[in-house]
Design an enzyme around this catalytic site. Structure first.
Site, PDB file in Angstrom:
ATOM      1  CG  HIS A 167      -2.022  -1.016   1.122  1.00 46.05           C
ATOM      2  ND1 HIS A 167      -3.308  -0.703   0.773  1.00 46.05           N
ATOM      3  CD2 HIS A 167      -2.009  -2.360   1.281  1.00 46.05           C
ATOM      4  CE1 HIS A 167      -4.057  -1.796   0.741  1.00 46.05           C
ATOM      5  NE2 HIS A 167      -3.281  -2.820   1.044  1.00 46.05           N
ATOM      6  CG  ASP A 374       0.015   9.238   0.723  1.00 46.64           C
ATOM      7  OD1 ASP A 374      -0.010   8.067   1.122  1.00 46.64           O
ATOM      8  OD2 ASP A 374      -0.712  10.142   1.179  1.00 46.64           O
TER       9      ASP A 374
HETATM   10  P1  ADQ Z   1      -3.034   5.913   4.837  1.00 41.81           P
HETATM   11  O1  ADQ Z   1      -1.647   6.456   4.952  1.00 41.81           O
HETATM   12  O2  ADQ Z   1      -3.751   5.690   6.101  1.00 41.81           O
HETATM   13  O3  ADQ Z   1      -3.051   4.545   3.982  1.00 41.81           O
HETATM   14  P2  ADQ Z   1      -5.014   7.428   3.049  1.00 41.81           P
HETATM   15  O4  ADQ Z   1      -5.110   6.704   1.763  1.00 41.81           O
HETATM   16  O5  ADQ Z   1      -4.879   8.908   2.888  1.00 41.81           O
HETATM   17  O6  ADQ Z   1      -3.795   7.018   3.923  1.00 41.81           O
HETATM   18  O7  ADQ Z   1      -6.311   7.199   3.968  1.00 41.81           O
HETATM   19  C1  ADQ Z   1      -6.893   5.982   4.173  1.00 41.81           C
HETATM   20  C2  ADQ Z   1      -8.283   6.161   4.816  1.00 41.81           C
HETATM   21  O8  ADQ Z   1      -8.202   6.778   6.095  1.00 41.81           O
HETATM   22  C3  ADQ Z   1      -9.233   7.012   3.979  1.00 41.81           C
HETATM   23  O9  ADQ Z   1     -10.410   6.279   3.758  1.00 41.81           O
HETATM   24  C4  ADQ Z   1      -9.514   8.240   4.815  1.00 41.81           C
HETATM   25  O10 ADQ Z   1     -10.848   8.717   4.766  1.00 41.81           O
HETATM   26  C5  ADQ Z   1      -9.200   7.793   6.220  1.00 41.81           C
HETATM   27  N1  ADQ Z   1      -8.687   8.971   6.953  1.00 41.81           N
HETATM   28  C6  ADQ Z   1      -7.545   9.631   6.694  1.00 41.81           C
HETATM   29  N2  ADQ Z   1      -7.437  10.708   7.520  1.00 41.81           N
HETATM   30  C7  ADQ Z   1      -8.545  10.710   8.294  1.00 41.81           C
HETATM   31  C8  ADQ Z   1      -9.039  11.572   9.329  1.00 41.81           C
HETATM   32  N3  ADQ Z   1      -8.362  12.661   9.682  1.00 41.81           N
HETATM   33  N4  ADQ Z   1     -10.220  11.264   9.918  1.00 41.81           N
HETATM   34  C9  ADQ Z   1     -10.917  10.176   9.517  1.00 41.81           C
HETATM   35  N5  ADQ Z   1     -10.522   9.348   8.537  1.00 41.81           N
HETATM   36  C10 ADQ Z   1      -9.354   9.600   7.931  1.00 41.81           C
HETATM   37  C11 ADQ Z   1      -2.136   3.718   3.257  1.00 41.81           C
HETATM   38  C12 ADQ Z   1      -1.167   4.422   2.308  1.00 41.81           C
HETATM   39  C13 ADQ Z   1      -1.927   5.267   1.300  1.00 41.81           C
HETATM   40  C14 ADQ Z   1      -2.943   4.403   0.547  1.00 41.81           C
HETATM   41  C15 ADQ Z   1      -3.801   3.600   1.523  1.00 41.81           C
HETATM   42  C16 ADQ Z   1      -4.682   2.590   0.794  1.00 41.81           C
HETATM   43  O11 ADQ Z   1      -0.257   5.227   3.048  1.00 41.81           O
HETATM   44  O12 ADQ Z   1      -1.035   5.866   0.372  1.00 41.81           O
HETATM   45  O13 ADQ Z   1      -3.790   5.240  -0.222  1.00 41.81           O
HETATM   46  O14 ADQ Z   1      -2.985   2.874   2.432  1.00 41.81           O
HETATM   47  O15 ADQ Z   1      -3.914   1.759  -0.030  1.00 41.81           O
END
Ligand code: ADQ
Length: 481
Positions: A167, A374
């Site tokens: 991921h 990211d």
């Molecule tokens: P993350 O680094 O956690 O995931 P991201 O893809 O931005 O990053 O977010 C994942 C989920 O978390 C989203 O559904 C989002 O809505 C939720 N989220 C993020 N911030 C939030 C907040 N402040 N409050 C509530 N919910 C929040 C990792 C990788 C990413 C990749 C994902 C999926 O780092 O690059 O996109 O996995 O593969």
């Protein structure tokens, strides 16, 4: 849900065994984010098992797995001891692999104890799962916590097709080779049949690394090294855009929308939503906001950055530091610019629910997504899906998010260049309605085409293909040391 995908065959589909660091119960799926929703859909459809850590720390875990049945799905979890949690999760996964793969060598901790703990936990989890596997299963392992998981399963003579999805970004070879155990880890990846990455650029870096450092040989999407051949391909993760657009119109989301808009009248709201993580570029984002206020006086009293960033990995020192840093920067900027009835930055340090988030996205004229690095970034996709197509907001997106590869109709920025980000924000503020609609329609077309279903189905179909190929090719040659 996306429109019905053409199913390539009508034969019964293999049972799916999903493995990830954390297992999410269907009841909490909405909070578990895009991955949980996509996996649960697949598990419901095929029946299957989701295996991983329970999230519980037990002083002396007995190693036994706990099982919960939810409809067609078996959720099987094991506890970790506090030293396992410290070495495997906080240590090697989050203080070594996470920063290294995000090119933060300065924040990377190399500790042999962490590495040993990581290997030990991977082996313990794999050995616990192995007796539950059935012939004909497809095993799908997720993310950097579990790089050596397939190798440990193969030690137990598991012969099922095993795929892995990373991921987070794959690093450049120079970074990876700084890791003392990079050879062992790379070799262990070759126990998988299929490796999935977020973008073509990640696949390319993986190939460069294997070819340059380990004499890998390429043939189409196949790559041979350490006496084994696997397939490496990009599968950009998507969201269920249709469903998220509906969430944004739900009563709870509408309520949130009204709350945001009522308090702010004609003010432009710029929204940032992230886990509090140094890869997300939040301090740089605050600096860009400061630059916007410096360069464009018409923003005073008129523009607000609403940053939602709940603490994550709060036990890791680097995460405590970023929290302090953000509070300080926001305090300084607000101190300098605030008026009696206006503050330029509002920073919320607690998690919000999905419906609330959808309402806030829709109420914000600009979505500012500026990670320094990211894998994909699903917030960018959610922001677009939540917009009102008749009067949509503008997405300002970092070129270093994997999603930028698919979302070229956003305003793409370099998050390190505060002036350029400030200029893009000002452009977004004054973008004519027609241009906003066109950009939004183009982005939405991409989100609907490359959604969560398409991601999952294309990965599992490719895994099936790989296992057929392997069966035709016969047993692998002996593994190189
Ligand atoms: P993350 O680094 O956690 O995931 P991201 O893809 O931005 O990053 O977010 C994942 C989920 O978390 C989203 O559904 C989002 O809505 C939720 N989220 C993020 N911030 C939030 C907040 N402040 N409050 C509530 N919910 C929040 C990792 C990788 C990413 C990749 C994902 C999926 O780092 O690059 O996109 O996995 O593969």
């Amino acid at each position: 849900m996306s429109p019905a995908l053409p199913r390539s065959t009508t034969r019964p589909r293999p049972r799916l065994v999903a493995v990830s660091n954390r297992v999410v119960h269907p009841r909490g799926a909405a909070r578990g984010g895009g991955l949980a929703v996509a996996l649960l859909d697949a598990l419901r459809e095929r029946g299957g098992l989701w295996f991983g850590w329970s999230g519980q720390i037990a002083e002396r875990p007995d190693g036994r797995a706990t099982e919960t049945v939810a409809g067609e799905i078996r959720l099987v979890t094991v506890d970790l001891s506090s030293s396992e949690h410290e070495d495997y999760y906080n240590g090697f996964a989050n203080r070594c692999l996470w920063p290294l793969f995000h090119l933060r060598l300065d924040l990377t901790t190399f500790d042999p104890r962490h590495y040993e703990g990581y290997q030990r936990v991977n082996r313990r989890l794999a050995y616990a799962l192995h007796p539950m596997l059935q012939e004909g299963d497809q095993v799908w392992v997720h993310d950097y916590h579990l790089l050596p998981f397939a190798e440990a399963l193969r030690e137990q003579r598991a012969s099922q097709p095993i795929g892995f999805f990373l991921h987070i970004p794959f690093p450049v070879p120079e970074m990876l080779t700084a890791l003392p155990h990079h050879r062992e880890l790379m070799r262990s990846l070759f126990s998988y049949d299929l490796l999935g990455f977020q973008t073509e650029a990640d696949v390319q870096r993986f190939r460069d690394c294997v070819c340059r450092e380990f004499g890998g040989q390429l043939r189409g999407n196949s790559i041979t090294a350490f006496g084994r051949t696997l397939t490496a391909r990009a599968f950009p993760i998507g969201i269920d855009a249709r469903e998220f657009a509906k969430v944004a119109e739900s009563p709870a989301a509408r309520l949130e929308f009204q709350r945001v808009r009522e308090n702010r009248k004609d003010r432009t709201v710029i929204v940032g939503v992230d886990r509090l993580d140094y890869t997300k570029g939040i301090p740089e984002r605050f600096r860009s906001m400061e630059c916007l206020l410096d360069r464009y006086p018409d923003t005073h009293g008129q523009v607000e950055l609403l940053q939602i960033a709940p603490t994550s990995r709060g036990e890791v020192p680097e995460y405590m530091a970023i929290r302090r840093e953000l509070e300080q920067i926001a305090g300084n900027i607000n101190g300098r610019y605030a008026q009696l009835d206006w503050e330029p930055i509002r920073y919320i340090n607690r998690p919000l629910g999905r419906r609330q988030l959808a309402g806030i996205y829709r109420a914000s004229q600009i979505g500012l997504v500026t990670p320094l690095r990211d894998g994909m970034n699903l917030v960018a996709k959610e922001y677009v899906a939540a917009q009102n197509p008749a009067d949509p907001g503008v997405l300002v997106l970092s070129r270093f998010a994997g999603s930028a590869q698919q979302m070229q109709a956003a305003l793409i920025v370099n998050p390190y260049d505060n002036t350029a980000v400030a200029d893009a924000l000002q452009t977004a503020r004054y973008m004519p309605l027609e241009e906003r609609r066109q950009r939004h329609a183009e982005l939405m077309r991409g989100l609907l085409r490359d959604d969560a279903d398409a991601w999952r189905e294309s990965f599992l179909e490719e895994l099936q293909r790989c296992s057929l190929q392997r069966a035709e090719a016969g047993p692998p040659t002996a593994q190189a040391a």
